[in-house]
Design an enzyme around this catalytic site. Structure first.
Site, mmCIF file in Angstrom:
data_model
loop_
_atom_site.group_PDB
_atom_site.id
_atom_site.type_symbol
_atom_site.label_atom_id
_atom_site.label_comp_id
_atom_site.label_asym_id
_atom_site.label_seq_id
_atom_site.Cartn_x
_atom_site.Cartn_y
_atom_site.Cartn_z
ATOM 1 N N THR A 166 0.827 -1.212 0.000
ATOM 2 C CA THR A 166 0.000 0.000 0.000
ATOM 3 C C THR A 166 0.860 1.259 0.000
ATOM 4 O O THR A 166 1.988 1.243 0.508
ATOM 5 C CB THR A 166 -0.900 0.002 1.261
ATOM 6 O OG1 THR A 166 -1.415 1.325 1.474
ATOM 7 C CG2 THR A 166 -0.127 -0.379 2.520
ATOM 8 N N ASP A 167 0.304 2.342 -0.527
ATOM 9 C CA ASP A 167 1.022 3.622 -0.490
ATOM 10 C C ASP A 167 1.216 4.113 0.942
ATOM 11 O O ASP A 167 2.027 5.002 1.200
ATOM 12 C CB ASP A 167 0.302 4.680 -1.342
ATOM 13 C CG ASP A 167 -1.132 4.964 -0.929
ATOM 14 O OD1 ASP A 167 -1.607 4.376 0.068
ATOM 15 O OD2 ASP A 167 -1.804 5.776 -1.606
ATOM 16 N N GLU A 168 0.460 3.529 1.879
ATOM 17 C CA GLU A 168 0.548 4.022 3.260
ATOM 18 C C GLU A 168 1.895 3.732 3.907
ATOM 19 O O GLU A 168 2.229 4.314 4.931
ATOM 20 C CB GLU A 168 -0.589 3.432 4.097
ATOM 21 C CG GLU A 168 -1.929 3.831 3.523
ATOM 22 C CD GLU A 168 -3.092 3.515 4.434
ATOM 23 O OE1 GLU A 168 -2.895 3.441 5.650
ATOM 24 O OE2 GLU A 168 -4.193 3.347 3.910
ATOM 25 N N TYR A 222 -1.140 -0.300 11.290
ATOM 26 C CA TYR A 222 -1.433 -1.050 10.058
ATOM 27 C C TYR A 222 -0.347 -0.822 9.017
ATOM 28 O O TYR A 222 0.223 -1.764 8.465
ATOM 29 C CB TYR A 222 -2.803 -0.632 9.491
ATOM 30 C CG TYR A 222 -2.931 -0.901 8.022
ATOM 31 C CD1 TYR A 222 -2.900 -2.204 7.532
ATOM 32 C CD2 TYR A 222 -3.037 0.148 7.100
ATOM 33 C CE1 TYR A 222 -2.976 -2.461 6.171
ATOM 34 C CE2 TYR A 222 -3.112 -0.091 5.741
ATOM 35 C CZ TYR A 222 -3.080 -1.398 5.284
ATOM 36 O OH TYR A 222 -3.142 -1.642 3.943
ATOM 37 N N LYS A 278 2.368 -3.381 7.229
ATOM 38 C CA LYS A 278 2.571 -3.600 5.790
ATOM 39 C C LYS A 278 4.028 -3.328 5.408
ATOM 40 O O LYS A 278 4.614 -4.044 4.595
ATOM 41 C CB LYS A 278 1.630 -2.702 4.969
ATOM 42 C CG LYS A 278 0.177 -3.082 5.032
ATOM 43 C CD LYS A 278 -0.124 -4.459 4.477
ATOM 44 C CE LYS A 278 -0.047 -4.543 2.979
ATOM 45 N NZ LYS A 278 -0.512 -5.880 2.482
HETATM 46 P P1 TYD Z 1 -10.248 4.560 4.864
HETATM 47 O O1 TYD Z 1 -11.267 4.230 3.846
HETATM 48 O O2 TYD Z 1 -10.335 3.896 6.212
HETATM 49 O O3 TYD Z 1 -8.838 4.296 4.170
HETATM 50 P P2 TYD Z 1 -7.330 4.710 4.623
HETATM 51 O O4 TYD Z 1 -7.306 4.991 6.074
HETATM 52 O O5 TYD Z 1 -6.580 3.490 4.267
HETATM 53 O O6 TYD Z 1 -6.970 5.880 3.761
HETATM 54 O O7 TYD Z 1 -10.249 6.126 5.103
HETATM 55 C C1 TYD Z 1 -10.111 7.014 4.016
HETATM 56 C C2 TYD Z 1 -10.192 8.421 4.543
HETATM 57 O O8 TYD Z 1 -11.524 8.649 4.997
HETATM 58 C C3 TYD Z 1 -9.296 8.679 5.732
HETATM 59 O O9 TYD Z 1 -8.745 9.988 5.622
HETATM 60 C C4 TYD Z 1 -10.217 8.596 6.930
HETATM 61 C C5 TYD Z 1 -11.562 9.062 6.377
HETATM 62 N N1 TYD Z 1 -12.750 8.457 6.991
HETATM 63 C C6 TYD Z 1 -13.738 9.269 7.533
HETATM 64 O O10 TYD Z 1 -13.655 10.529 7.508
HETATM 65 N N2 TYD Z 1 -14.829 8.677 8.094
HETATM 66 C C7 TYD Z 1 -14.989 7.337 8.145
HETATM 67 O O11 TYD Z 1 -16.007 6.846 8.699
HETATM 68 C C8 TYD Z 1 -13.971 6.499 7.562
HETATM 69 C C9 TYD Z 1 -14.104 5.009 7.578
HETATM 70 C C10 TYD Z 1 -12.872 7.111 6.999
#
Ligand code: TYD
Length: 344
Positions: free
Chosen positions: A127-129, A151, A155
């Site tokens: 992942t890019d993370e 997480y 990774k």
């Molecule tokens: P997510 O889909 O969990 O992916 P990642 O953390 O891997 O990027 O979250 C995407 C973005 O959306 C992240 O900046 C957190 C935000 N988010 C919300 O604002 N509300 C939510 O309920 C969720 C699940 C994520």
């Protein structure tokens, strides 16, 4: 020569899409799925594949050496694709130790069996993370790994196993780093399916903080074609970014979901950011390296979002079974209860 692919995590979101992508494009190959069927791996995702003679399913964990080795012995695996992972940031912040076994130990076991049984290629889906956040510009494959959540640290640790194994034993491995992926079959805990399914039920959408965090979105089918390109044309020992080039702040994505479903913006509920300091502000990828292999994403964000929303509209039975389960309700209550009150 036909191939036999081991797709770990093949009952999860990207894995299940990849299996379909591969079967359509390479009909002479066999696919063996190993999946732990944890909460996000769903047998329903494989239902229509069950009677296909090219497809075989084994329930089990990649961190179980006996199971993994048994599959390599029986199935003569030529290519390994590791999609199996605990992939949810919010869960990882609540339970930072639970993700280590699949994201690190499991990867090491897959590498060991790939080496021992002479797999032609082992591709680890990352992942890019792992890069951490970037304020401006784009991450390149040579940038340092600076993960900021348990997480993404998990990774990154898995990737380091791949690197060391390749150098130490000549394991024929490579890595892809995908950006935020969305599309059919995504478990409704990630922002898009979570918000789509909640909006369809007229429930509040909990937006973290100011909603200005930026993600680089890629449609799952494009992510799968990127992985396929790296698998077939990538160089052993290399890392390839697979990004969609669609940067969007969360607030904009949220409004687009509401618009696609003709729901009011009053459903947006801004909540204090539960990720605190470890909430990465922005991810964005430079994809020149994989583009040199002939890959390009084909879907625009608008098109892909439209298709995704339509899929959830058409597959209500699929997500209703999940969101009505006790386990899912407990998850939503534990994570969002303090902010959403009764609107869970
Ligand atoms: P997510 O889909 O969990 O992916 P990642 O953390 O891997 O990027 O979250 C995407 C973005 O959306 C992240 O900046 C957190 C935000 N988010 C919300 O604002 N509300 C939510 O309920 C969720 C699940 C994520």
């Amino acid at each position: 020569m036909s191939r036999t692919l081991l797709v770990t995590g093949g009952a999860g979101f990207i894995g299940t899409n990849f299996v379909r992508y591969w079967m359509e494009n390479y009909p002479d190959d066999r696919i063996v799925v190993l999946d732990a069927l944890t909460y996000a791996g769903n047998p329903a995702n494989m239902e229509e594949l069950r009677n296909d003679s090219r497809f075989r399913f084994y329930p089990g964990r990649i961190e179980d050496f006996t199971v993994v080795e048994g599959i390599f012995r029986w199935e003569r695996i030529s290519h390994v694709l590791n999609f199996a992972a605990e992939s949810h940031n919010d869960r990882s912040l609540m339970d930072p130790t639970g993700l280590i076994s699949s994201n690190v130990t499991g990867v090491s076991i897959l590498l060991e069996c790939s080496r021992k049984y002479g797999a032609e290629r082992m591709l680890h889906v990352s992942t890019d993370e792992v890069y951490g956040e970037i304020e401006s510009g784009l991450f390149r494959e040579t940038d340092p790994l600076e993960p900021r959540t348990p997480y993404s640290a998990g990774k990154a640790s898995g990737e380091l196993q791949v690197r060391a194994h390749q150098i130490a034993y000549g394991t024929k491995s490579l890595v892809t780093r995908g950006s935020n992926t969305f599309g059919p079959f995504q478990f409704p805990e990630k922002i898009l399916p979570f918000f789509i399914t909640r909006a369809m039920q007229d429930k509040m959408l909990p937006l973290y903080g100011d909603g200005n965090q930026v993600r680089d979105w890629i449609f799952v089918r494009d992510h799968c074609s990127g992985i396929a390109t790296a698998l077939l044309k990538g160089e052993i020992g290399q890392v390839y970014n697979v990004g969609g080039g669609n940067e969007r702040p969360n607030i904009e994505v949220t409004k687009m979901v509401l618009q696609a479903l003709s729901k009011p913006e009053t459903l947006i509920k801004r909540i204090p950011d539960p990720r605190g300091a470890s909430h990465d502000k922005r991810y964005a990828l430079n994809t020149e390296k994989i583009e040199k292999l002939g890959w390009k994403p084909s879907a625009t964000f608008e098109e892909a979002l439209g298709k995704t929303v339509q899929w959830y509209v058409d597959h209500r039975f699929w997500w209703e079974e999940i969101v009505n389960s006790t386990r899912y309700r407990q998850f939503v209550k534990a994570f969002y209860g303090p902010y959403l009150g009764e609107d869970l």
